[in-house]
Design an enzyme around this catalytic site. Structure first.
Site, mmCIF file in Angstrom:
data_model
loop_
_atom_site.group_PDB
_atom_site.id
_atom_site.type_symbol
_atom_site.label_atom_id
_atom_site.label_comp_id
_atom_site.label_asym_id
_atom_site.label_seq_id
_atom_site.Cartn_x
_atom_site.Cartn_y
_atom_site.Cartn_z
ATOM 1 N N ARG A 100 -0.271 -18.708 1.679
ATOM 2 C CA ARG A 100 -0.369 -17.646 2.671
ATOM 3 C C ARG A 100 -0.643 -18.277 4.040
ATOM 4 O O ARG A 100 -1.364 -19.271 4.138
ATOM 5 C CB ARG A 100 -1.527 -16.691 2.352
ATOM 6 C CG ARG A 100 -1.494 -16.084 0.972
ATOM 7 C CD ARG A 100 -0.483 -14.958 0.903
ATOM 8 N NE ARG A 100 -0.533 -14.277 -0.364
ATOM 9 C CZ ARG A 100 0.364 -14.480 -1.344
ATOM 10 N NH1 ARG A 100 1.330 -15.347 -1.208
ATOM 11 N NH2 ARG A 100 0.284 -13.792 -2.457
ATOM 12 N N GLU B 181 -4.598 -3.181 4.491
ATOM 13 C CA GLU B 181 -5.842 -3.747 3.993
ATOM 14 C C GLU B 181 -6.896 -2.653 4.164
ATOM 15 O O GLU B 181 -6.550 -1.509 4.417
ATOM 16 C CB GLU B 181 -6.204 -5.024 4.776
ATOM 17 C CG GLU B 181 -5.114 -6.080 4.705
ATOM 18 C CD GLU B 181 -5.459 -7.365 5.450
ATOM 19 O OE1 GLU B 181 -6.656 -7.659 5.630
ATOM 20 O OE2 GLU B 181 -4.524 -8.077 5.854
#
Length: 280
Positions: free
Chosen positions: A269, A3
């Site tokens: 998720r 990320e």
DNA sequence: CCCCAGTCCTGCGGGC
DNA sequence: TGCCCGCAGGACTGGG
């Protein structure tokens, strides 16, 4: 999973070596696995980049941007398991791309390694690069967020805030791991409808975003149990030791000392949170 | 337009 | 012990 903090660490790890050096060759390493998606083809990449000097190495959201003096740019999306490496890779068979570089008399390579092969590599022309950097595909970078951004972008959707934080068109750079971490520090339940968050809580969300991402960069990102993410020299990050909630299901919250970290599924998720510290 | 489920990919770990 | 299945999730696609 790279990320923003992991991609920033990659960029910092390769920048000094790459900037000012010249590309002598780009290669697709022999690879038994399925090739990654590249655009355009390798021959066009060669024609555009051969002999070009690297002008800058930067990050846009979760992408690595290698800008050339001719204003074209390689854009690498590591997705789940991609790494930019100067040192030895975890293995040879998942090497996906090689840039051979010359700096003075020194010759060296930088590699794109990707175990799962979901990553992509593009060589963009100046117009395409401009669109990537400023166009509507990616929202404002999470490190450059303002309260106005949050108000305008989260205020217009009723989706749960955890799900909205993952939408790269709204805010770019936050992924599944840091979304949970940021919401815990902000004290906001992941299920809260984005449009229902008050301005004062958006201010907390803003400062939590900066704090978590900056700290994660300082710790060189998170290397999880699968060990996939590594820095440019193939070394582990250490932010995983600072995780507040991510992958801590069933453990006690370190902030309140009594809450049990829960795991729920949102938009397919995993989300981790402390029901005591995080309220709607 | 907005949003969600499905898809790609590989390695690992749980269960039988 | 060995095999199979589900899971991990970034970004994109198709459809409601």
């Amino acid at each position: 999973m790279p990320e923003l903090p992991e991609v920033e660490t990659m960029v910092r790890g390769i920048r000094d070596s790459l900037v000012g050096s010249r590309i002598s060759e780009v290669l697709l390493p022999p690879c038994a696995c399925r090739p990654i998606q590249i655009f355009p083809g390798i021959e066009e990449m060669r024609q555009t980049s051969h002999g070009e000097r690297i002008a800058a190495v930067r990050r846009r959201a979760k992408r690595v941007v290698i800008q050339l003096e001719n204003e074209h740019a390689f854009v690498i999306e590591p997705r789940m398991t991609g790494l930019m490496l100067l040192g030895d890779p975890p293995d040879r068979e998942h090497l996906r791309f090689e840039w051979r570089l010359i700096s003075g008399r020194r010759r060296f390579s930088v590699w794109f390694w990707d175990r799962r092969g979901l990553g992509t590599l593009k060589l963009l022309n100046p117009e395409e690069l401009e669109k990537l950097l400023t166009g509507p595909v990616l929202g404002p970078d999470a490190l450059e967020l303002t309260l106005e951004h949050l108000r305008n972008r989260l205020g217009k959707t009723d989706r749960p805030v955890k799900v909205a934080l993952l939408d790269q068109k709204l805010i770019a750079g936050i992924g599944n791991l840091y979304a949970s971490e940021i919401l815990h520090l902000a004290g906001i339940s992941p299920a809260t409808a984005s449009s229902k968050i008050s301005t004062s809580r958006l201010e907390r969300l803003l400062s939590a975003t900066q704090e978590v991402l900056q700290l994660a960069i300082r710790y060189e990102g998170s290397t999880l149990g699968d060990g996939t993410y590594r820095n440019a020299l193939n070394q582990d990050g250490s932010y995983q030791n600072q995780h507040r909630v991510y992958a801590r299901e069933g453990e006690v919250c370190r902030t309140c000392g009594t809450g049990e970290i829960l795991r729920i599924v949102q938009a397919q998720r995993s989300t981790f949170y402390c029901p005591r510290c995080q309220k709607r």
